[in-house]
Design a protein around this motif. Structure first.
Motif, PDB file in Angstrom:
ATOM      1  N   ASN A   1      30.411  41.869  33.178  1.00 29.22           N
ATOM      2  CA  ASN A   1      29.754  41.481  34.387  1.00 29.22           C
ATOM      3  C   ASN A   1      28.307  41.018  34.277  1.00 29.22           C
ATOM      4  O   ASN A   1      27.912  40.092  34.810  1.00 29.22           O
ATOM      5  CB  ASN A   1      29.672  42.731  35.466  1.00 29.22           C
ATOM      6  CG  ASN A   1      31.246  42.813  36.176  1.00 29.22           C
ATOM      7  OD1 ASN A   1      31.897  41.977  36.202  1.00 29.22           O
ATOM      8  ND2 ASN A   1      31.364  44.096  36.821  1.00 29.22           N
TER       9      ASN A   1
ATOM     10  N   ALA B   1      31.691  35.630  36.781  1.00 27.94           N
ATOM     11  CA  ALA B   1      30.469  36.618  37.340  1.00 27.94           C
ATOM     12  C   ALA B   1      31.367  37.623  38.030  1.00 27.94           C
ATOM     13  O   ALA B   1      30.702  38.639  38.243  1.00 27.94           O
ATOM     14  CB  ALA B   1      30.009  35.820  38.741  1.00 27.94           C
ATOM     15  N   ARG B   2      32.774  37.912  37.999  1.00 28.63           N
ATOM     16  CA  ARG B   2      33.496  39.210  38.192  1.00 28.63           C
ATOM     17  C   ARG B   2      34.284  39.450  37.000  1.00 28.63           C
ATOM     18  O   ARG B   2      35.015  40.228  37.062  1.00 28.63           O
ATOM     19  CB  ARG B   2      34.238  38.845  39.305  1.00 28.63           C
ATOM     20  CG  ARG B   2      33.207  38.337  40.749  1.00 28.63           C
ATOM     21  CD  ARG B   2      34.189  37.796  41.912  1.00 28.63           C
ATOM     22  NE  ARG B   2      33.151  37.620  42.820  1.00 28.63           N
ATOM     23  CZ  ARG B   2      32.437  36.270  42.991  1.00 28.63           C
ATOM     24  NH1 ARG B   2      32.289  35.651  41.827  1.00 28.63           N
ATOM     25  NH2 ARG B   2      31.782  36.133  44.314  1.00 28.63           N
ATOM     26  N   GLN B   3      34.083  38.758  35.864  1.00 29.11           N
ATOM     27  CA  GLN B   3      35.062  39.172  34.496  1.00 29.11           C
ATOM     28  C   GLN B   3      35.238  40.625  34.363  1.00 29.11           C
ATOM     29  O   GLN B   3      36.242  40.897  33.729  1.00 29.11           O
ATOM     30  CB  GLN B   3      34.525  38.296  33.612  1.00 29.11           C
ATOM     31  CG  GLN B   3      33.162  38.439  32.955  1.00 29.11           C
ATOM     32  CD  GLN B   3      33.090  37.621  31.664  1.00 29.11           C
ATOM     33  OE1 GLN B   3      34.080  36.686  31.268  1.00 29.11           O
ATOM     34  NE2 GLN B   3      31.956  37.891  31.093  1.00 29.11           N
TER      35      GLN B   3
ATOM     36  N   GLY C   1      28.643  37.737  32.509  1.00 30.78           N
ATOM     37  CA  GLY C   1      29.361  36.528  33.368  1.00 30.78           C
ATOM     38  C   GLY C   1      28.158  35.933  34.245  1.00 30.78           C
ATOM     39  O   GLY C   1      28.234  34.868  34.713  1.00 30.78           O
ATOM     40  N   ILE C   2      26.953  36.673  34.554  1.00 31.00           N
ATOM     41  CA  ILE C   2      26.053  36.208  35.317  1.00 31.00           C
ATOM     42  C   ILE C   2      24.856  35.575  34.554  1.00 31.00           C
ATOM     43  O   ILE C   2      23.679  35.439  34.996  1.00 31.00           O
ATOM     44  CB  ILE C   2      25.493  36.925  36.531  1.00 31.00           C
ATOM     45  CG1 ILE C   2      25.061  38.411  35.860  1.00 31.00           C
ATOM     46  CG2 ILE C   2      26.655  37.161  37.543  1.00 31.00           C
ATOM     47  CD1 ILE C   2      24.499  39.430  37.013  1.00 31.00           C
TER      48      ILE C   2
ATOM     49  N   TRP D   1      35.060  42.967  36.425  1.00 34.64           N
ATOM     50  CA  TRP D   1      36.236  43.688  37.085  1.00 34.64           C
ATOM     51  C   TRP D   1      37.656  43.069  36.788  1.00 34.64           C
ATOM     52  O   TRP D   1      38.602  43.935  37.199  1.00 34.64           O
ATOM     53  CB  TRP D   1      35.893  43.578  38.565  1.00 34.64           C
ATOM     54  CG  TRP D   1      34.584  43.964  39.043  1.00 34.64           C
ATOM     55  CD1 TRP D   1      33.221  43.364  39.454  1.00 34.64           C
ATOM     56  CD2 TRP D   1      34.030  45.498  38.852  1.00 34.64           C
ATOM     57  NE1 TRP D   1      32.365  44.147  39.649  1.00 34.64           N
ATOM     58  CE2 TRP D   1      32.651  45.463  39.423  1.00 34.64           C
ATOM     59  CE3 TRP D   1      34.505  46.568  38.356  1.00 34.64           C
ATOM     60  CZ2 TRP D   1      31.751  46.580  39.059  1.00 34.64           C
ATOM     61  CZ3 TRP D   1      33.693  47.843  38.297  1.00 34.64           C
ATOM     62  CH2 TRP D   1      32.366  47.971  38.532  1.00 34.64           C
ATOM     63  N   LEU D   2      37.697  42.005  36.409  1.00 38.91           N
ATOM     64  CA  LEU D   2      39.006  41.455  36.200  1.00 38.91           C
ATOM     65  C   LEU D   2      39.534  41.436  34.777  1.00 38.91           C
ATOM     66  O   LEU D   2      40.685  41.033  34.381  1.00 38.91           O
ATOM     67  CB  LEU D   2      38.954  39.850  36.525  1.00 38.91           C
ATOM     68  CG  LEU D   2      38.502  39.419  37.954  1.00 38.91           C
ATOM     69  CD1 LEU D   2      38.163  37.870  37.865  1.00 38.91           C
ATOM     70  CD2 LEU D   2      39.608  39.778  39.032  1.00 38.91           C
TER      71      LEU D   2
ATOM     72  N   TRP E   1      32.765  31.431  39.244  1.00 36.23           N
ATOM     73  CA  TRP E   1      33.204  32.458  39.981  1.00 36.23           C
ATOM     74  C   TRP E   1      33.799  33.757  39.290  1.00 36.23           C
ATOM     75  O   TRP E   1      33.515  34.771  39.522  1.00 36.23           O
ATOM     76  CB  TRP E   1      33.925  31.933  41.028  1.00 36.23           C
ATOM     77  CG  TRP E   1      34.160  32.907  42.213  1.00 36.23           C
ATOM     78  CD1 TRP E   1      33.632  32.923  43.333  1.00 36.23           C
ATOM     79  CD2 TRP E   1      35.353  33.820  42.186  1.00 36.23           C
ATOM     80  NE1 TRP E   1      34.133  34.130  44.001  1.00 36.23           N
ATOM     81  CE2 TRP E   1      35.264  34.472  43.388  1.00 36.23           C
ATOM     82  CE3 TRP E   1      36.420  34.092  41.423  1.00 36.23           C
ATOM     83  CZ2 TRP E   1      36.246  35.346  43.732  1.00 36.23           C
ATOM     84  CZ3 TRP E   1      37.453  35.105  41.836  1.00 36.23           C
ATOM     85  CH2 TRP E   1      37.381  35.713  42.916  1.00 36.23           C
ATOM     86  N   VAL E   2      34.901  33.217  38.390  1.00 32.97           N
ATOM     87  CA  VAL E   2      35.547  34.203  37.630  1.00 32.97           C
ATOM     88  C   VAL E   2      34.849  34.903  36.771  1.00 32.97           C
ATOM     89  O   VAL E   2      34.652  36.154  36.695  1.00 32.97           O
ATOM     90  CB  VAL E   2      36.688  33.405  36.793  1.00 32.97           C
ATOM     91  CG1 VAL E   2      37.628  34.589  36.005  1.00 32.97           C
ATOM     92  CG2 VAL E   2      37.899  33.084  37.945  1.00 32.97           C
TER      93      VAL E   2
ATOM     94  N   ARG F   1      30.831  46.765  32.582  1.00 36.85           N
ATOM     95  CA  ARG F   1      29.413  46.615  32.839  1.00 36.85           C
ATOM     96  C   ARG F   1      29.044  45.350  32.140  1.00 36.85           C
ATOM     97  O   ARG F   1      28.146  44.608  32.560  1.00 36.85           O
ATOM     98  CB  ARG F   1      28.462  47.804  32.505  1.00 36.85           C
ATOM     99  CG  ARG F   1      28.864  49.065  33.602  1.00 36.85           C
ATOM    100  CD  ARG F   1      27.944  49.841  33.636  1.00 36.85           C
ATOM    101  NE  ARG F   1      28.142  50.686  32.266  1.00 36.85           N
ATOM    102  CZ  ARG F   1      28.731  51.681  31.908  1.00 36.85           C
ATOM    103  NH1 ARG F   1      29.606  52.279  32.892  1.00 36.85           N
ATOM    104  NH2 ARG F   1      28.706  52.361  30.739  1.00 36.85           N
TER     105      ARG F   1
END
Length: 360
Positions: free
Chosen positions: A339, A164-166, A342-343, A168-169, A161-162, A336
């Motif tokens: 993200n 996939a949003r890394q 991450g996926i 932005w984090l 989960w992290v 970008r």
């Protein structure tokens, strides 16, 4: 599948080798590899003055929330000290290797709280030798952030989960980078993974720094404010350090572990410069000239802006991509890219390009 094309020794490989030799000859002729002792002496004196100001603030302000301003100052000073230690570790300051080792050990371990021996192994021996090479460059090894799509695909649960949003984090995660650097330094000393023999000296120095500085902060500002001070200082130190190193390679092409590229292209194609000239050079400790630094790691950082036009023009002549962006543009690229990774949707070097620049 990667195209496994091998260049014949004595032809393409010699040509690639001569490419860097020709560039090196131009740089030597310009005298840009010469040490700059006056520059580094001035830089060290300014650091001594900065420490005097920072500690004066710590003890004069006392038990007040204005100490958060002092935390900002210490984060800046520690990072600038790390830049100088970095230059010394690359032998930019001293011709005598032992003197440089001692200087880096003192500035790195005692002042910043980073193991010089660990840094030499991680940064010099692994990263500089194989920038962005999967399985070789420790800077893209999986951790709090994943930089390789294949590593992201292996994650499950909260870590997935992290990831996939890394992107932005990214900046919140950087606030933990300072703690991570300290932890890895201590672990390497305890486990004997340092690249130098003075393990016990490194241990004493880093213990004094990591235990003594929080004690001083709590003594000067009180238990509550002193503790918050340390947390803020660590977070800002990590943000500044990570924010200076990340733009240099993150989002640049990744090299598969079975691919070999000649030195000139390996260091240039996987690195990114940050525009902004000498003011940005001060802010980033010269790391904004990352391409030039990777090509000439022992060149004093103050000379990198002088060699940049030579390198850029030479890359144009050889049709080698030379990447330079603004700092904000680089952060956008990183967000970008992370993200996407991450996926599981980021690819290494395009196969045709990999084959083109393979040296053997």
């Amino acid at each position: 599948m990667l195209e496994r094309r091998r260049a014949t020794r004595g032809t393409a490989q010699q040509e690639f080798t001569s490419d860097f030799s020709e560039l090196m000859a131009k740089v030597k002729e310009a005298g840009l590899l010469a040490r700059r002792p006056g520059w580094y002496l001035t830089r060290c004196l300014l650091l001594v003055l900065s420490y005097a100001v920072a500690f004066s603030m710590l003890f004069l302000i006392g038990e007040s929330w204005w100490q958060m301003l002092t935390a900002v100052v210490f984060a800046l000073v520690f990072t600038q000290t790390a830049y100088v230690a970095h230059d010394a570790a690359h032998r930019q300051i001293f011709t005598n290797g032992k003197v440089g080792e001692w200087f880096s050990t003192i500035t790195g371990n005692l002042l910043v709280g980073l193991s010089y021996g660990w840094w030499m192994k991680k940064h010099n021996a692994l990263h500089h030798a194989n920038p962005n090479k999967i399985g070789k460059d420790g800077d893209i090894a999986p951790g709090g952030i994943v930089f390789v799509a294949e590593d992201a695909l292996k994650l499950t649960g909260f870590a997935k989960w992290v990831a996939a949003r890394q992107g932005w984090l990214f900046f919140p995660i950087l606030t933990l980078a300072g703690v991570q650097l300290h932890v890895h330094s201590v672990q390497s000393i305890i486990k004997g993974q340092s690249s130098i023999k003075r393990r016990w000296i490194e241990g004493i120095f880093i213990a004094i720094r990591l235990i003594g500085f929080p004690i001083l902060a709590i003594w000067a500002a009180g238990p509550l404010i002193g503790s918050v001070f340390i947390v803020v200082q660590l977070a800002l130190f990590g943000l500044y350090m990570g924010g200076s190193f990340a733009p240099n390679h993150k989002g640049q092409p990744l090299v598969p572990k079975d691919v070999n590229i000649d030195f000139l292209r390996r260091q240039t194609l996987m690195s990114r410069n940050i525009s902004g000239g000498r003011p940005m050079g001060f802010l980033m400790g010269g790391l904004n000239y990352q391409i030039e630094h990777h090509l000439f790691p022992s060149m004093p950082s103050v000379n990198l802006h002088k060699v940049q036009p030579i390198v850029r023009e030479y890359c144009r002549e050889k049709d080698i991509k030379y990447t330079e962006t603004t700092l904000l543009e680089s952060y956008g690229i990183i967000v970008r890219y992370l993200n996407r990774v991450g996926i599981g949707k980021a690819d290494p070097f395009d196969c045709p390009v990999t084959a083109q620049f393979r040296s053997r």
